[in-house]
Structures are given as C-alpha cells and as structure tokens.
Design a protein around this motif. Structure first.
Motif, PDB file in Angstrom:
ATOM      1  N   GLU A 196       0.776  -1.135  -0.082  1.00  6.06           N
ATOM      2  CA  GLU A 196       0.057  -0.017  -0.066  1.00  6.06           C
ATOM      3  C   GLU A 196       0.815   1.304   0.080  1.00  6.06           C
ATOM      4  O   GLU A 196       0.641   2.110  -0.729  1.00  6.06           O
ATOM      5  CB  GLU A 196      -1.021  -0.007   1.255  1.00  6.06           C
ATOM      6  CG  GLU A 196      -1.622   1.226   1.303  1.00  6.06           C
ATOM      7  CD  GLU A 196      -2.527   1.165   2.590  1.00  6.06           C
ATOM      8  OE1 GLU A 196      -3.214   2.075   2.809  1.00  6.06           O
ATOM      9  OE2 GLU A 196      -2.699   0.275   3.394  1.00  6.06           O
ATOM     10  N   LEU A 197       2.022   1.343   0.857  1.00  7.90           N
ATOM     11  CA  LEU A 197       2.857   2.464   1.025  1.00  7.90           C
ATOM     12  C   LEU A 197       3.676   2.506  -0.404  1.00  7.90           C
ATOM     13  O   LEU A 197       3.847   3.705  -0.878  1.00  7.90           O
ATOM     14  CB  LEU A 197       3.823   2.219   1.921  1.00  7.90           C
ATOM     15  CG  LEU A 197       3.155   2.510   3.573  1.00  7.90           C
ATOM     16  CD1 LEU A 197       4.247   2.200   4.555  1.00  7.90           C
ATOM     17  CD2 LEU A 197       2.691   3.971   3.474  1.00  7.90           C
ATOM     18  N   GLY A 198       3.865   1.555  -1.024  1.00  5.32           N
ATOM     19  CA  GLY A 198       4.515   1.434  -2.295  1.00  5.32           C
ATOM     20  C   GLY A 198       3.639   2.056  -3.494  1.00  5.32           C
ATOM     21  O   GLY A 198       4.299   2.927  -4.347  1.00  5.32           O
ATOM     22  N   LYS A 199       2.475   1.945  -3.445  1.00  2.15           N
ATOM     23  CA  LYS A 199       1.419   2.710  -4.327  1.00  2.15           C
ATOM     24  C   LYS A 199       1.364   4.148  -4.086  1.00  2.15           C
ATOM     25  O   LYS A 199       1.379   4.906  -4.926  1.00  2.15           O
ATOM     26  CB  LYS A 199      -0.020   1.952  -4.201  1.00  2.15           C
ATOM     27  CG  LYS A 199       0.103   0.416  -4.801  1.00  2.15           C
ATOM     28  CD  LYS A 199      -1.282   0.022  -4.710  1.00  2.15           C
ATOM     29  CE  LYS A 199      -1.208  -1.805  -4.959  1.00  2.15           C
ATOM     30  NZ  LYS A 199      -2.554  -2.365  -4.654  1.00  2.15           N
ATOM     31  N   ASN A 200       1.096   4.458  -2.879  1.00  6.63           N
ATOM     32  CA  ASN A 200       1.164   5.683  -2.197  1.00  6.63           C
ATOM     33  C   ASN A 200       2.556   6.350  -2.811  1.00  6.63           C
ATOM     34  O   ASN A 200       2.371   7.829  -3.242  1.00  6.63           O
ATOM     35  CB  ASN A 200       0.970   6.047  -0.792  1.00  6.63           C
ATOM     36  CG  ASN A 200      -0.463   5.481  -0.374  1.00  6.63           C
ATOM     37  OD1 ASN A 200      -1.179   5.243  -0.973  1.00  6.63           O
ATOM     38  ND2 ASN A 200      -0.532   5.226   0.823  1.00  6.63           N
ATOM     39  N   LEU A 201       3.511   5.856  -2.653  1.00  8.96           N
ATOM     40  CA  LEU A 201       4.940   6.482  -2.943  1.00  8.96           C
ATOM     41  C   LEU A 201       4.855   6.802  -4.456  1.00  8.96           C
ATOM     42  O   LEU A 201       5.476   7.717  -4.990  1.00  8.96           O
ATOM     43  CB  LEU A 201       6.034   5.591  -2.579  1.00  8.96           C
ATOM     44  CG  LEU A 201       6.497   5.667  -1.171  1.00  8.96           C
ATOM     45  CD1 LEU A 201       7.448   4.595  -0.666  1.00  8.96           C
ATOM     46  CD2 LEU A 201       7.083   7.124  -0.625  1.00  8.96           C
ATOM     47  N   LYS A 202       4.503   5.782  -5.272  1.00  7.36           N
ATOM     48  CA  LYS A 202       4.181   5.977  -6.781  1.00  7.36           C
ATOM     49  C   LYS A 202       3.469   7.318  -6.999  1.00  7.36           C
ATOM     50  O   LYS A 202       3.691   8.092  -7.871  1.00  7.36           O
ATOM     51  CB  LYS A 202       3.767   4.761  -7.479  1.00  7.36           C
ATOM     52  CG  LYS A 202       4.106   4.693  -8.812  1.00  7.36           C
ATOM     53  CD  LYS A 202       3.545   3.550  -9.417  1.00  7.36           C
ATOM     54  CE  LYS A 202       4.577   2.711  -9.835  1.00  7.36           C
ATOM     55  NZ  LYS A 202       4.469   1.317 -10.737  1.00  7.36           N
ATOM     56  N   ASP A 203       2.266   7.127  -6.435  1.00  4.65           N
ATOM     57  CA  ASP A 203       1.257   8.551  -6.852  1.00  4.65           C
ATOM     58  C   ASP A 203       2.024   9.630  -6.249  1.00  4.65           C
ATOM     59  O   ASP A 203       2.103  10.965  -6.938  1.00  4.65           O
ATOM     60  CB  ASP A 203       0.008   8.284  -6.006  1.00  4.65           C
ATOM     61  CG  ASP A 203      -0.834   6.888  -6.518  1.00  4.65           C
ATOM     62  OD1 ASP A 203      -0.538   6.602  -7.605  1.00  4.65           O
ATOM     63  OD2 ASP A 203      -1.680   6.521  -5.725  1.00  4.65           O
ATOM     64  N   LEU A 204       2.813   9.662  -5.119  1.00  7.91           N
ATOM     65  CA  LEU A 204       3.242  10.918  -4.607  1.00  7.91           C
ATOM     66  C   LEU A 204       4.385  11.406  -5.641  1.00  7.91           C
ATOM     67  O   LEU A 204       4.598  12.281  -5.807  1.00  7.91           O
ATOM     68  CB  LEU A 204       3.865  10.798  -3.003  1.00  7.91           C
ATOM     69  CG  LEU A 204       4.450  11.993  -2.436  1.00  7.91           C
ATOM     70  CD1 LEU A 204       3.338  12.896  -2.405  1.00  7.91           C
ATOM     71  CD2 LEU A 204       4.590  11.420  -0.998  1.00  7.91           C
ATOM     72  N   GLU A 205       5.282  10.175  -6.215  1.00  8.21           N
ATOM     73  CA  GLU A 205       6.209  10.558  -6.893  1.00  8.21           C
ATOM     74  C   GLU A 205       5.784  11.243  -8.255  1.00  8.21           C
ATOM     75  O   GLU A 205       6.376  12.353  -8.592  1.00  8.21           O
ATOM     76  CB  GLU A 205       6.965   9.330  -7.294  1.00  8.21           C
ATOM     77  CG  GLU A 205       8.304   9.522  -8.176  1.00  8.21           C
ATOM     78  CD  GLU A 205       9.142   8.390  -8.287  1.00  8.21           C
ATOM     79  OE1 GLU A 205      10.177   8.348  -8.647  1.00  8.21           O
ATOM     80  OE2 GLU A 205       8.459   7.146  -8.061  1.00  8.21           O
ATOM     81  N   THR A 206       4.701  10.791  -8.562  1.00 12.23           N
ATOM     82  CA  THR A 206       3.983  11.576  -9.895  1.00 12.23           C
ATOM     83  C   THR A 206       3.551  12.914  -9.407  1.00 12.23           C
ATOM     84  O   THR A 206       3.883  14.021 -10.359  1.00 12.23           O
ATOM     85  CB  THR A 206       2.884  10.827 -10.373  1.00 12.23           C
ATOM     86  OG1 THR A 206       3.182   9.421 -10.614  1.00 12.23           O
ATOM     87  CG2 THR A 206       2.324  11.352 -11.593  1.00 12.23           C
ATOM     88  N   ILE A 207       3.113  13.304  -8.439  1.00 12.68           N
ATOM     89  CA  ILE A 207       2.437  14.517  -8.040  1.00 12.68           C
ATOM     90  C   ILE A 207       3.925  15.522  -7.840  1.00 12.68           C
ATOM     91  O   ILE A 207       4.049  16.619  -8.193  1.00 12.68           O
ATOM     92  CB  ILE A 207       1.994  14.552  -6.592  1.00 12.68           C
ATOM     93  CG1 ILE A 207       0.512  13.745  -6.787  1.00 12.68           C
ATOM     94  CG2 ILE A 207       1.701  15.925  -5.959  1.00 12.68           C
ATOM     95  CD1 ILE A 207      -0.097  13.353  -5.613  1.00 12.68           C
ATOM     96  N   VAL A 208       5.036  14.986  -7.203  1.00 13.58           N
ATOM     97  CA  VAL A 208       6.222  15.804  -6.929  1.00 13.58           C
ATOM     98  C   VAL A 208       6.951  16.291  -8.340  1.00 13.58           C
ATOM     99  O   VAL A 208       7.292  17.246  -8.688  1.00 13.58           O
ATOM    100  CB  VAL A 208       7.239  14.906  -6.178  1.00 13.58           C
ATOM    101  CG1 VAL A 208       8.591  15.238  -6.236  1.00 13.58           C
ATOM    102  CG2 VAL A 208       6.835  14.746  -4.853  1.00 13.58           C
ATOM    103  N   GLN A 209       6.927  15.340  -9.341  1.00 12.80           N
ATOM    104  CA  GLN A 209       7.391  15.584 -10.590  1.00 12.80           C
ATOM    105  C   GLN A 209       6.647  16.508 -11.393  1.00 12.80           C
ATOM    106  O   GLN A 209       7.003  17.547 -12.065  1.00 12.80           O
ATOM    107  CB  GLN A 209       7.427  14.100 -11.311  1.00 12.80           C
ATOM    108  CG  GLN A 209       8.475  13.050 -10.922  1.00 12.80           C
ATOM    109  CD  GLN A 209       8.308  11.905 -11.729  1.00 12.80           C
ATOM    110  OE1 GLN A 209       7.553  11.483 -12.485  1.00 12.80           O
ATOM    111  NE2 GLN A 209       9.321  11.093 -11.681  1.00 12.80           N
TER     112      GLN A 209
END
Length: 174
Positions: free
Chosen positions: A125-138
């Motif tokens: 679950e955290l891996g998915k959240n990290l992926k989403d957050l990485e997209t937002i940061v980019q």
C-alpha cells in the motif's frame, strides 16, 4: 442557477504566466517551493514507514517463523524495542500468536503468517502511495521549472528594457 466557488474555478483554469507581474510570479515560485519541500518530506516519511514494515516482515520470517521450528524457541532470548534506539532483553511468551500494532496505539493478536501478510499489505500500500506521490512531485517540479523560466525571462526583459531606456537620452558618445 448554480453558483460555483470562485477559488475552485480559478484553480481549475490554466493561468497565462507571461501576463503576471514579477512579484506574483515570485509568490507562485515560493509557494511551489514550499509545496515541493512538504511533499518531499512526506515522501521521505513514507519511505521510512515502508522500511519499518519491511523490517517487521523480516523479523517475523527470520525470528518467529524460523525460530518456531526449533525447540525452545519460546525461551530463546530476544531484544524488545521500546524506542528506535532503546532495546531491552526479553523472551517470547508464545510463538503461536503475535501482538501487531495496527496504528494509533491499537494492538491485535495475530498468527505469524497473518501478521506477515498484514505487514506485507502495508508495504505494498505504501509502495502505491509512494508511486502516486512521486508523480505529484514530478508535476510540481515541472510547474516550478516553468515558473522559474518565465520569471527569469521577465527579469531579463525588464532589465534590458530599463537599461535601453537609460541609454536612449544619454548622448551616445561611448
């Protein structure tokens, strides 16, 4: 007739950055920088939480499940973490069930395989959240780059126009 929230309407429409004054561009740049810092801190905290959950999975696999197969596992000495840097010696009361911290100070008794599954699900679950957050940061980083470019162009154009204005009436003898 429906009335729309003007702030929500303004946020959903693109803004032509080239029409904004320099102070407003600077304000937008500062806001994006702060948002990026906050998101980056959140990303770091999520990564740390994911690492802790991975450690839990590893501890269950290596310490409990492997140890349960050997005789005397319940009397084998272990170190119990009280804080991230303080451990006290202890022994397992049972290798059949574990107390699992499910958040906000609540603990649930689970079997080792169920506990491992719980922590593995948390890691995913955290891996998915990290992926989403990485997209937002980019995306925010891209927005910041665009604002910085426009701000730089505006500063250059303003400095050249003011220096040309100063040279225009000076006589030109160089």
């Amino acid at each position: 007739m429906t009335t729309k929230d003007p702030q929500a309407q303004a946020q959903s429409q693109p803004i032509n950055l080239s029409t904004l004054p320099v102070p407003q561009l600077t304000s937008i740049k500062n806001q994006l920088t702060q948002e990026l810092q906050h998101l980056t801190n959140s990303f770091t905290q999520l990564r740390a939480a994911q690492a802790k959950f991975r450690d839990c999975v590893k501890s269950i696999k290596d310490g409990i499940e492997k140890g349960a197969k050997t005789e005397g596992a319940a009397t084998k000495p272990i170190l119990v973490p009280l804080t991230p840097s303080l451990y006290v010696p202890g022994t397992l009361a049972s290798t059949e069930t574990l107390l699992v911290d499910i958040g906000t100070g609540f603990y649930v008794e689970k079997t080792p395989p169920a506990a491992r599954q719980f922590y593995t699900a948390k890691v995913e679950e955290l891996g998915k959240n990290l992926k989403d957050l990485e997209t937002i940061v980019q995306g925010k980083q891209g927005n910041l780059t665009v604002v910085e470019d426009v701000l730089r162009q505006r500063m250059i154009s303003e400095s050249t126009s003011s220096s040309e204005g100063g040279k225009g009436g000076g006589g030109g003898d160089g």
